[in-house]
Design a protein around this motif. Structure first.
Motif, PDB file in Angstrom:
ATOM      1  N   LEU A  12       0.857  -1.309   0.268  1.00 54.97           N
ATOM      2  CA  LEU A  12       0.119  -0.044  -0.092  1.00 54.97           C
ATOM      3  C   LEU A  12       0.820   1.141  -0.187  1.00 54.97           C
ATOM      4  O   LEU A  12       0.446   2.304  -0.680  1.00 54.97           O
ATOM      5  CB  LEU A  12      -0.944  -0.002   1.250  1.00 54.97           C
ATOM      6  N   ALA A  13       2.125   1.329   0.794  1.00 58.31           N
ATOM      7  CA  ALA A  13       2.870   2.450   0.974  1.00 58.31           C
ATOM      8  C   ALA A  13       3.645   2.552  -0.206  1.00 58.31           C
ATOM      9  O   ALA A  13       3.944   3.750  -0.879  1.00 58.31           O
ATOM     10  CB  ALA A  13       3.877   2.359   2.048  1.00 58.31           C
ATOM     11  N   LEU A  14       4.025   1.607  -0.972  1.00 57.31           N
ATOM     12  CA  LEU A  14       4.821   1.546  -2.325  1.00 57.31           C
ATOM     13  C   LEU A  14       4.033   1.557  -3.576  1.00 57.31           C
ATOM     14  O   LEU A  14       4.400   2.016  -4.779  1.00 57.31           O
ATOM     15  CB  LEU A  14       5.556   0.377  -2.771  1.00 57.31           C
ATOM     16  N   ALA A  15       2.496   1.630  -3.527  1.00 54.86           N
ATOM     17  CA  ALA A  15       1.519   1.756  -4.558  1.00 54.86           C
ATOM     18  C   ALA A  15       1.742   2.821  -5.454  1.00 54.86           C
ATOM     19  O   ALA A  15       1.847   2.876  -6.699  1.00 54.86           O
ATOM     20  CB  ALA A  15       0.350   1.479  -4.363  1.00 54.86           C
ATOM     21  N   PRO A  16       1.654   4.274  -4.732  1.00 57.13           N
ATOM     22  CA  PRO A  16       1.864   5.376  -5.322  1.00 57.13           C
ATOM     23  C   PRO A  16       2.859   5.831  -6.146  1.00 57.13           C
ATOM     24  O   PRO A  16       2.977   6.220  -7.606  1.00 57.13           O
ATOM     25  CB  PRO A  16       1.743   6.606  -4.581  1.00 57.13           C
ATOM     26  N   ALA A  17       4.152   5.294  -5.589  1.00 56.49           N
ATOM     27  CA  ALA A  17       5.404   5.374  -6.404  1.00 56.49           C
ATOM     28  C   ALA A  17       5.561   4.433  -7.627  1.00 56.49           C
ATOM     29  O   ALA A  17       6.119   4.832  -8.465  1.00 56.49           O
ATOM     30  CB  ALA A  17       6.605   5.221  -5.360  1.00 56.49           C
TER      31      ALA A  17
END
Length: 243
Positions: A12-17
């Motif tokens: 979830l934390a890496l999804a935007p990047a």
């Protein structure tokens, strides 16, 4: 279960990047494809102009050479190789972030320790506060029934004030310490009582200011708390001069 939660949170934390990197790579491919399609259309156009005798053969050769140069510039192998090199590095960096976070957690964390929900902890804290209130109430009643000649009465009020101050109940602490002061004045205790009054009222009250001054007058010259009391006295005098 905790590892699954860590994995899901990492994704979830890496999804935007990751989404931004994917869009960027697609944008580069789309721009390159659009440029090649445009130049190929230009080649077809000058070939039609030559067939319709709209341009001379010499002009056709010059235009064709220029368009071919632009095609080579748009399809250079060097930037493409650079893109192929940089994209995996960025993806590896993104994947290493959660791995590094897990290693950092394992340095001091205990994955096998069960979670402690907030509700039970708040309930346990409330129960402990209720028990503490009952103990202090019994202590307060016991002190009220003791004779003023009892040497342990002053010590009891000192302990009661410390217990109340440790729970940030500064008004009750000041009340207990005032009883102790009435049984025997002590400069440091007077300063502590005045400080409790100040914290309970969020400002230096006239009663606290008078007690600070009294403590300062009787304080030893080498008392470590003199500077703090002087600051409180200056604060109180400033509040009186600027109500």
């Amino acid at each position: 279960m905790i590892w699954l939660s860590i994995l899901l949170l990492s994704l979830l934390a890496l999804a935007p990047a990751a989404a931004q990197l994917w869009r960027r790579s697609q944008q580069i491919k789309d721009e390159r494809g659009s440029a090649l399609a445009l130049h190929e259309a230009q080649l077809s156009e000058i070939d039609r102009d030559l067939a319709a005798d709209l341009i001379a053969p010499a002009e056709h050769d010059i235009a064709r050479l220029e368009i071919q140069r632009r095609i080579l510039a748009a399809d250079r192998p060097a930037p493409q190789a650079s893109a192929r090199l940089s994209a995996p590095l960025v993806w590896c960096g993104l994947l290493l972030l959660p791995a590094a976070s897990i290693l950092l957690y394992l340095c001091n964390g205990i994955p096998s320790l069960p979670a402690q929900p907030l509700g039970p902890r708040l309930a346990a804290e409330h129960a402990q506060n209720v028990r503490n209130d009952a103990v202090l109430d019994r202590m307060r009643r016991t002190l009220a029934q003791m004779s003023t000649d009892d040497p342990s009465l002053r010590q009891g009020y000192l302990l009661l004030g410390q217990a109340e101050a440790s729970r940030a109940r500064y008004a009750d602490a000041a009340d207990a310490w005032n009883h102790a002061l009435s049984l025997g004045f002590e400069p440091e205790l007077a300063a502590r009582t005045a400080e409790a009054m100040t914290r309970a009222s969020d400002h230096v009250t006239p009663q606290a200011l008078a007690l600070f001054r009294k403590a300062m007058d009787a304080a030893p010259a080498d008392a470590s708390w003199r500077s703090a009391v002087q600051a409180r006295i200056a604060e109180g005098e400033h509040e009186q001069d600027n109500p």
